[in-house]
Design a protein around this motif. Structure first.
Motif, PDB file in Angstrom:
ATOM      1  N   ASP A   1      47.995  29.041  33.312  1.00  0.00           N
ATOM      2  CA  ASP A   1      46.903  28.549  34.151  1.00  0.00           C
ATOM      3  C   ASP A   1      47.415  27.465  35.085  1.00  0.00           C
ATOM      4  OD1 ASP A   1      45.383  30.177  32.535  1.00  0.00           O
ATOM      5  OD2 ASP A   1      43.889  28.665  32.042  1.00  0.00           O
ATOM      6  N   ARG A   2      48.102  26.490  34.502  1.00  0.00           N
ATOM      7  CA  ARG A   2      48.579  25.355  35.293  1.00  0.00           C
ATOM      8  C   ARG A   2      49.576  25.793  36.360  1.00  0.00           C
ATOM      9  NH1 ARG A   2      48.226  22.552  30.271  1.00  0.00           N
ATOM     10  NH2 ARG A   2      50.339  23.162  29.727  1.00  0.00           N
ATOM     11  N   LEU A   3      50.426  26.744  35.976  1.00  0.00           N
ATOM     12  CA  LEU A   3      51.445  27.224  36.905  1.00  0.00           C
ATOM     13  C   LEU A   3      50.820  27.849  38.148  1.00  0.00           C
ATOM     14  CD1 LEU A   3      54.413  27.708  37.497  1.00  0.00           C
ATOM     15  CD2 LEU A   3      54.355  29.692  35.965  1.00  0.00           C
TER      16      LEU A   3
ATOM     17  N   ASP B   1      43.589  31.914  35.846  1.00  0.00           N
ATOM     18  CA  ASP B   1      42.556  31.894  34.816  1.00  0.00           C
ATOM     19  C   ASP B   1      42.854  32.995  33.799  1.00  0.00           C
ATOM     20  OD1 ASP B   1      39.425  31.074  34.243  1.00  0.00           O
ATOM     21  OD2 ASP B   1      39.857  33.173  33.776  1.00  0.00           O
ATOM     22  N   ARG B   2      42.891  32.600  32.567  1.00  0.00           N
ATOM     23  CA  ARG B   2      43.270  33.506  31.492  1.00  0.00           C
ATOM     24  C   ARG B   2      42.411  34.762  31.432  1.00  0.00           C
ATOM     25  NH1 ARG B   2      44.128  32.528  25.112  1.00  0.00           N
ATOM     26  NH2 ARG B   2      43.533  34.613  24.516  1.00  0.00           N
ATOM     27  N   THR B   3      41.097  34.575  31.529  1.00  0.00           N
ATOM     28  CA  THR B   3      40.190  35.720  31.469  1.00  0.00           C
ATOM     29  C   THR B   3      40.445  36.682  32.624  1.00  0.00           C
ATOM     30  OG1 THR B   3      38.506  34.348  30.417  1.00  0.00           O
ATOM     31  CG2 THR B   3      37.778  36.428  31.373  1.00  0.00           C
ATOM     32  N   ARG B   4      40.638  36.113  33.811  1.00  0.00           N
ATOM     33  CA  ARG B   4      40.892  36.987  34.965  1.00  0.00           C
ATOM     34  C   ARG B   4      42.212  37.721  34.818  1.00  0.00           C
ATOM     35  NH1 ARG B   4      38.151  32.924  38.198  1.00  0.00           N
ATOM     36  NH2 ARG B   4      40.088  31.832  38.596  1.00  0.00           N
ATOM     37  N   ARG B   5      43.239  37.037  34.306  1.00  0.00           N
ATOM     38  CA  ARG B   5      44.513  37.733  34.087  1.00  0.00           C
ATOM     39  C   ARG B   5      44.342  38.874  33.100  1.00  0.00           C
ATOM     40  NH1 ARG B   5      46.369  32.470  34.085  1.00  0.00           N
ATOM     41  NH2 ARG B   5      46.577  32.410  31.833  1.00  0.00           N
ATOM     42  N   ASP B   6      43.509  38.639  32.087  1.00  0.00           N
ATOM     43  CA  ASP B   6      43.293  39.683  31.104  1.00  0.00           C
ATOM     44  C   ASP B   6      42.521  40.856  31.708  1.00  0.00           C
ATOM     45  OD1 ASP B   6      43.761  39.942  28.068  1.00  0.00           O
ATOM     46  OD2 ASP B   6      41.741  40.747  28.375  1.00  0.00           O
TER      47      ASP B   6
ATOM     48  N   ALA C   1      34.624  39.513  40.892  1.00  0.00           N
ATOM     49  CA  ALA C   1      34.419  39.196  42.312  1.00  0.00           C
ATOM     50  C   ALA C   1      35.550  38.312  42.836  1.00  0.00           C
ATOM     51  CB  ALA C   1      33.067  38.508  42.501  1.00  0.00           C
ATOM     52  N   VAL C   2      36.007  37.373  42.008  1.00  0.00           N
ATOM     53  CA  VAL C   2      37.116  36.497  42.416  1.00  0.00           C
ATOM     54  C   VAL C   2      38.388  37.323  42.607  1.00  0.00           C
ATOM     55  CG1 VAL C   2      38.636  34.617  41.663  1.00  0.00           C
ATOM     56  CG2 VAL C   2      36.159  34.411  41.368  1.00  0.00           C
ATOM     57  N   LEU C   3      38.638  38.236  41.670  1.00  0.00           N
ATOM     58  CA  LEU C   3      39.806  39.115  41.786  1.00  0.00           C
ATOM     59  C   LEU C   3      39.698  39.982  43.036  1.00  0.00           C
ATOM     60  CD1 LEU C   3      40.104  40.205  38.035  1.00  0.00           C
ATOM     61  CD2 LEU C   3      41.760  38.812  39.291  1.00  0.00           C
ATOM     62  N   GLU C   4      38.474  40.408  43.319  1.00  0.00           N
ATOM     63  CA  GLU C   4      38.255  41.285  44.467  1.00  0.00           C
ATOM     64  C   GLU C   4      38.506  40.531  45.783  1.00  0.00           C
ATOM     65  OE1 GLU C   4      34.298  42.818  44.635  1.00  0.00           O
ATOM     66  OE2 GLU C   4      34.896  44.619  45.746  1.00  0.00           O
ATOM     67  N   LYS C   5      37.998  39.304  45.871  1.00  0.00           N
ATOM     68  CA  LYS C   5      38.205  38.520  47.095  1.00  0.00           C
ATOM     69  C   LYS C   5      39.670  38.146  47.275  1.00  0.00           C
ATOM     70  CE  LYS C   5      33.505  36.896  47.532  1.00  0.00           C
ATOM     71  NZ  LYS C   5      32.537  36.107  46.749  1.00  0.00           N
ATOM     72  N   ALA C   6      40.404  38.102  46.170  1.00  0.00           N
ATOM     73  CA  ALA C   6      41.836  37.818  46.252  1.00  0.00           C
ATOM     74  C   ALA C   6      42.626  39.070  46.612  1.00  0.00           C
ATOM     75  CB  ALA C   6      42.329  37.248  44.916  1.00  0.00           C
ATOM     76  N   GLY C   7      41.936  40.211  46.669  1.00  0.00           N
ATOM     77  CA  GLY C   7      42.602  41.465  47.016  1.00  0.00           C
ATOM     78  C   GLY C   7      43.316  42.111  45.837  1.00  0.00           C
ATOM     79  N   LEU C   8      43.121  41.575  44.640  1.00  0.00           N
ATOM     80  CA  LEU C   8      43.837  42.099  43.473  1.00  0.00           C
ATOM     81  C   LEU C   8      43.189  43.352  42.912  1.00  0.00           C
ATOM     82  CD1 LEU C   8      44.694  38.686  41.810  1.00  0.00           C
ATOM     83  CD2 LEU C   8      46.387  40.453  42.296  1.00  0.00           C
TER      84      LEU C   8
END
Lengths: 108, 108
Positions: free
Chosen positions: A9-11, B17-22, B53-60
């Motif tokens: 997260d921090r990275l 964010d851990r949840t988003r990475r997951d 939505a955050v992932l989507e706006k980031a283009g991921l």
DNA sequence: ATAATCTACAACTAAATGGTTGTAGATTCT
DNA sequence: AGAATCTACAACCATTTAGTTGTAGATTAT
């Protein structure tokens, strides 16, 4: 390799700010004190100092005391770490593609 | 290649964010609807919907409508983009090292 | 037709973020 | 010794973030 954890997260959070990325780029190309860095931005010294602290907690830089100055030195391993994490994401994707292709093979 | 820009901010912020990475990892390994993803986390549907939505706006990721469902599909190019940005940072560091070595050569 | 499911979005709250100013301790310069 | 510089850190403020609940529209299942 874990893709979770507050360390990660921090990275990524440290990298998610334009000013911090610029500070990091400066530190990559040469040694600079915190106040030398601060002079390059339209912010207060304290603001830049905080950005450096965020980079430091993310493991992206360390500080080395030289007299009254604090030199900001990059830790290239943290960048490598971020890259490795992205590689693992990509591998998930590639592996899925490979599984998909394996199914197509079987159908022949 | 620019290392600045709000696009890059959004990209790294989404990854911080851990949840988003997951969620991203889940989407990498298979197709899932938003609510199918939501069931895997101890959060409300709306919370997970916001993460997507955050992932989507980031283009991921992008979303593909299938009936009443919205399938979350990864965009591997965004990950490549992030990796490229990290590569550029590393290059700054390597180039500096090379300049340093060149000076040592001259001194011989 | 009605019920259940999936999604979108608004409104709210607590905590984190990114900026500020101000104070104070070290170190260096004159 | 005294002035200037560099750093650390606290206190404060506005905005954003990450979560919540609630409402409503579309689609699917019974």
């Amino acid at each position: 390799m874990e893709l979770d954890g507050e360390e990660v997260d921090r990275l990524f959070h440290a990298l998610a700010d334009r000013t911090r990325r610029d500070i990091l780029a400066q530190a990559m190309t040469g040694d600079h004190s915190v106040s030398a860095l601060a002079r390059r931005y339209p912010f207060s010294f304290a603001a830049v100092q905080k950005h450096v602290a965020v980079l430091e907690k993310a493991g992206l830089v360390t500080k080395q005391k030289h007299g009254r100055e604090q030199r900001v030195v990059t830790n290239i391993q943290a960048i490598e770490r971020a890259r490795t994490l992205l590689d693992h994401f990509e591998r998930l994707w590639v592996e899925r593609l490979e599984r998909f292709e394996a199914v197509l093979e079987e159908e022949d």
